[in-house]
Design a protein around this motif. Sequence first.
Motif, PDB file in Angstrom:
ATOM      1  N   ARG A  32      23.663  44.902  39.422  1.00 33.45           N
ATOM      2  CA  ARG A  32      24.219  43.715  38.772  1.00 33.45           C
ATOM      3  C   ARG A  32      25.727  43.862  38.579  1.00 33.45           C
ATOM      4  NH1 ARG A  32      21.652  41.607  33.218  1.00 33.45           N
ATOM      5  NH2 ARG A  32      22.069  43.792  32.672  1.00 33.45           N
ATOM      6  N   VAL A  33      26.177  45.037  38.122  1.00 32.13           N
ATOM      7  CA  VAL A  33      27.608  45.285  37.969  1.00 32.13           C
ATOM      8  C   VAL A  33      28.304  45.236  39.328  1.00 32.13           C
ATOM      9  CG1 VAL A  33      29.323  47.015  37.306  1.00 32.13           C
ATOM     10  CG2 VAL A  33      27.322  46.625  35.858  1.00 32.13           C
ATOM     11  N   ALA A  34      27.677  45.833  40.332  1.00 32.06           N
ATOM     12  CA  ALA A  34      28.272  45.851  41.670  1.00 32.06           C
ATOM     13  C   ALA A  34      28.413  44.442  42.237  1.00 32.06           C
ATOM     14  CB  ALA A  34      27.431  46.718  42.602  1.00 32.06           C
ATOM     15  N   ILE A  35      27.448  43.581  41.970  1.00 34.77           N
ATOM     16  CA  ILE A  35      27.529  42.197  42.451  1.00 34.77           C
ATOM     17  C   ILE A  35      28.733  41.492  41.827  1.00 34.77           C
ATOM     18  CG2 ILE A  35      26.416  39.940  42.312  1.00 34.77           C
ATOM     19  CD1 ILE A  35      23.722  41.432  42.638  1.00 34.77           C
ATOM     20  N   VAL A  36      28.940  41.693  40.519  1.00 36.50           N
ATOM     21  CA  VAL A  36      30.098  41.085  39.855  1.00 36.50           C
ATOM     22  C   VAL A  36      31.396  41.625  40.456  1.00 36.50           C
ATOM     23  CG1 VAL A  36      31.306  40.825  37.652  1.00 36.50           C
ATOM     24  CG2 VAL A  36      28.813  40.687  37.720  1.00 36.50           C
ATOM     25  N   CYS A  37      31.428  42.922  40.747  1.00 39.02           N
ATOM     26  CA  CYS A  37      32.620  43.507  41.370  1.00 39.02           C
ATOM     27  C   CYS A  37      32.894  42.869  42.725  1.00 39.02           C
ATOM     28  CB  CYS A  37      32.436  45.016  41.530  1.00 39.02           C
ATOM     29  SG  CYS A  37      32.446  45.952  39.980  1.00 39.02           S
ATOM     30  N   TRP A  38      31.859  42.708  43.526  1.00 39.59           N
ATOM     31  CA  TRP A  38      32.042  42.079  44.838  1.00 39.59           C
ATOM     32  C   TRP A  38      32.491  40.623  44.692  1.00 39.59           C
ATOM     33  CZ3 TRP A  38      32.862  44.057  49.315  1.00 39.59           C
ATOM     34  CH2 TRP A  38      32.307  45.273  49.693  1.00 39.59           C
ATOM     35  N   GLN A  39      31.967  39.924  43.688  1.00 41.11           N
ATOM     36  CA  GLN A  39      32.395  38.541  43.478  1.00 41.11           C
ATOM     37  C   GLN A  39      33.881  38.470  43.135  1.00 41.11           C
ATOM     38  OE1 GLN A  39      29.373  37.581  40.507  1.00 41.11           O
ATOM     39  NE2 GLN A  39      28.462  36.084  41.897  1.00 41.11           N
ATOM     40  N   ALA A  40      34.337  39.407  42.304  1.00 42.87           N
ATOM     41  CA  ALA A  40      35.761  39.442  41.954  1.00 42.87           C
ATOM     42  C   ALA A  40      36.612  39.739  43.186  1.00 42.87           C
ATOM     43  CB  ALA A  40      36.002  40.498  40.872  1.00 42.87           C
ATOM     44  N   VAL A  41      36.151  40.665  44.024  1.00 46.85           N
ATOM     45  CA  VAL A  41      36.879  40.983  45.252  1.00 46.85           C
ATOM     46  C   VAL A  41      36.929  39.762  46.170  1.00 46.85           C
ATOM     47  CG1 VAL A  41      36.798  42.347  47.374  1.00 46.85           C
ATOM     48  CG2 VAL A  41      36.431  43.457  45.175  1.00 46.85           C
ATOM     49  N   LEU A 279      30.043  54.341  32.688  1.00 41.29           N
ATOM     50  CA  LEU A 279      31.493  54.533  32.684  1.00 41.29           C
ATOM     51  C   LEU A 279      32.094  54.114  34.024  1.00 41.29           C
ATOM     52  CD1 LEU A 279      34.067  55.506  31.353  1.00 41.29           C
ATOM     53  CD2 LEU A 279      33.522  57.833  32.117  1.00 41.29           C
ATOM     54  N   LEU A 280      31.478  54.552  35.110  1.00 42.08           N
ATOM     55  CA  LEU A 280      31.987  54.194  36.437  1.00 42.08           C
ATOM     56  C   LEU A 280      31.901  52.688  36.661  1.00 42.08           C
ATOM     57  CD1 LEU A 280      33.143  55.290  39.035  1.00 42.08           C
ATOM     58  CD2 LEU A 280      30.816  55.686  39.859  1.00 42.08           C
ATOM     59  N   GLY A 281      30.816  52.087  36.192  1.00 40.53           N
ATOM     60  CA  GLY A 281      30.689  50.645  36.322  1.00 40.53           C
ATOM     61  C   GLY A 281      31.741  49.898  35.540  1.00 40.53           C
ATOM     62  N   ALA A 282      32.057  50.388  34.323  1.00 39.54           N
ATOM     63  CA  ALA A 282      33.087  49.742  33.503  1.00 39.54           C
ATOM     64  C   ALA A 282      34.455  49.846  34.167  1.00 39.54           C
ATOM     65  CB  ALA A 282      33.122  50.371  32.115  1.00 39.54           C
ATOM     66  N   VAL A 283      34.752  51.011  34.742  1.00 36.07           N
ATOM     67  CA  VAL A 283      36.030  51.184  35.446  1.00 36.07           C
ATOM     68  C   VAL A 283      36.103  50.254  36.658  1.00 36.07           C
ATOM     69  CG1 VAL A 283      37.423  52.800  36.785  1.00 36.07           C
ATOM     70  CG2 VAL A 283      36.345  53.553  34.664  1.00 36.07           C
ATOM     71  N   ALA A 284      35.006  50.168  37.418  1.00 34.21           N
ATOM     72  CA  ALA A 284      34.982  49.299  38.589  1.00 34.21           C
ATOM     73  C   ALA A 284      35.174  47.837  38.202  1.00 34.21           C
ATOM     74  CB  ALA A 284      33.674  49.482  39.348  1.00 34.21           C
ATOM     75  N   LEU A 285      34.540  47.423  37.116  1.00 33.92           N
ATOM     76  CA  LEU A 285      34.711  46.047  36.646  1.00 33.92           C
ATOM     77  C   LEU A 285      36.155  45.779  36.248  1.00 33.92           C
ATOM     78  CD1 LEU A 285      31.551  45.284  34.461  1.00 33.92           C
ATOM     79  CD2 LEU A 285      32.256  44.110  36.546  1.00 33.92           C
ATOM     80  N   VAL A 287      38.885  47.275  37.322  1.00 33.35           N
ATOM     81  CA  VAL A 287      39.762  47.263  38.495  1.00 33.35           C
ATOM     82  C   VAL A 287      39.577  45.973  39.295  1.00 33.35           C
ATOM     83  CG1 VAL A 287      40.235  48.386  40.709  1.00 33.35           C
ATOM     84  CG2 VAL A 287      39.890  49.772  38.652  1.00 33.35           C
ATOM     85  N   THR A 288      38.338  45.577  39.528  1.00 33.63           N
ATOM     86  CA  THR A 288      38.096  44.397  40.367  1.00 33.63           C
ATOM     87  C   THR A 288      38.511  43.108  39.672  1.00 33.63           C
ATOM     88  OG1 THR A 288      35.784  44.394  39.592  1.00 33.63           O
ATOM     89  CG2 THR A 288      36.240  45.456  41.701  1.00 33.63           C
ATOM     90  N   THR A 289      38.273  43.000  38.374  1.00 30.50           N
ATOM     91  CA  THR A 289      38.700  41.787  37.664  1.00 30.50           C
ATOM     92  C   THR A 289      40.227  41.691  37.617  1.00 30.50           C
ATOM     93  OG1 THR A 289      38.429  42.969  35.557  1.00 30.50           O
ATOM     94  CG2 THR A 289      36.623  41.554  36.272  1.00 30.50           C
ATOM     95  N   THR A 290      40.910  42.837  37.517  1.00 32.00           N
ATOM     96  CA  THR A 290      42.366  42.826  37.565  1.00 32.00           C
ATOM     97  C   THR A 290      42.859  42.358  38.934  1.00 32.00           C
ATOM     98  OG1 THR A 290      42.498  44.645  35.964  1.00 32.00           O
ATOM     99  CG2 THR A 290      44.447  44.233  37.325  1.00 32.00           C
ATOM    100  N   ALA A 291      42.201  42.857  40.001  1.00 35.74           N
ATOM    101  CA  ALA A 291      42.592  42.449  41.361  1.00 35.74           C
ATOM    102  C   ALA A 291      42.385  40.954  41.568  1.00 35.74           C
ATOM    103  CB  ALA A 291      41.791  43.238  42.393  1.00 35.74           C
ATOM    104  N   ALA A 292      41.351  40.388  40.938  1.00 35.58           N
ATOM    105  CA  ALA A 292      41.104  38.952  41.068  1.00 35.58           C
ATOM    106  C   ALA A 292      42.016  38.139  40.162  1.00 35.58           C
ATOM    107  CB  ALA A 292      39.643  38.635  40.743  1.00 35.58           C
ATOM    108  N   ALA A 293      42.358  38.702  38.994  1.00 35.71           N
ATOM    109  CA  ALA A 293      43.198  37.968  38.034  1.00 35.71           C
ATOM    110  C   ALA A 293      44.638  37.834  38.505  1.00 35.71           C
ATOM    111  CB  ALA A 293      43.162  38.662  36.675  1.00 35.71           C
ATOM    112  N   LEU A 294      45.110  38.787  39.323  1.00 37.01           N
ATOM    113  CA  LEU A 294      46.508  38.738  39.769  1.00 37.01           C
ATOM    114  C   LEU A 294      46.823  37.483  40.568  1.00 37.01           C
ATOM    115  CD1 LEU A 294      49.305  39.936  40.064  1.00 37.01           C
ATOM    116  CD2 LEU A 294      48.442  41.351  41.957  1.00 37.01           C
ATOM    117  N   PRO A 295      46.078  37.167  41.646  1.00 38.78           N
ATOM    118  CA  PRO A 295      46.415  35.929  42.364  1.00 38.78           C
ATOM    119  C   PRO A 295      46.201  34.674  41.537  1.00 38.78           C
ATOM    120  CG  PRO A 295      44.389  36.912  43.233  1.00 38.78           C
ATOM    121  CD  PRO A 295      44.994  37.914  42.311  1.00 38.78           C
TER     122      PRO A 295
END
Length: 301
Positions: A32-41, A279-285, A287-295
């Motif tokens: 579930r966390v990975a899916i959200v990360c991919w959506q942000a990417v 912890l790894l999932g929180a870090v991934a979230l 990073v990916t939300t930051t990458a999506a928030a920038l544009p």
Amino acid sequence: MAHTLHFAASMLACWLIAQVLARSTWTWRSPRVAIVCWQAVGLGVGLSAMGLPIALGLAPYHRGTGSALLALADDLRHGALPAGLGAVHLGLVGVGLGIGAVLLTTTVRSTHGAVRAQRRHRDLLTLVARQDPTLPGALVLDHPSAAAYCLPGVRPRVVVSVGTLSLLDRAELEAVLSHERAHAQERHDLVLLPFTALCRALPWFRWVREAHERVSLLVEMRADDKARELHAEAPLAGALRRFAAAGNRITPAGTLGLGDRDLDVRVQRLLVAGRPPRLLGAVALAVTTTAAALPVSLFLS
């Protein structure tokens, strides 16, 4: 020029994150966390692909992308462009807007195509499928092949074939039905839709196609987890093994089927206990939300 560099950095960051996600196995323990990360990417890729040529074309305005777009629209309306802004700059802005139009168009077309396929199959089921009092909430299809799938939509349907009923025991069948209901409850068809549109809009990016494949697998793993919560590992793992051994499996277009993706990997995952890496999932979230928030922030500036 700063916004151009930021869009380029966002595109590069999304590409690097996609490479890491595609090669990571922790995502299998926390789908579930990975899916959200991919959506942000995916969001970051789409906006960056659109924003990079726009920012290049609007460089003579020396302001934020959003405000520069508004200024360009106002200048075009009055027929007075600033010095230094020529046909090449306008062409770059057109390319960026064209990419956005392609993304929007492919999303609409993908949605329309999925809805049409689902409507046709729903009409077909009213003719050839039947209800079974021993399987409440599911339809039975008189077909000898192994089939178990969810037909998503406002009124989702879970369908199993006669071949599946003869293939599985009762516990395995209940686990399979829970798996398919999870697809319907969490609207996994909508999760996959943006990635289908990205594949059509950006077909030259191989990693975009890989992202679609990865998210498709994660969606199945997420449904596996929901079924495991209710029925433990063994029944679902047994059902997946039987589906893997079945030579003829069917999954109609526009549906989400049990036996579509990497059955051996999913069986192994079910049988190997592993806690979600919080912890790894929180870090991934993060990073990916930051990458999506920038544009997003660049377009709003």
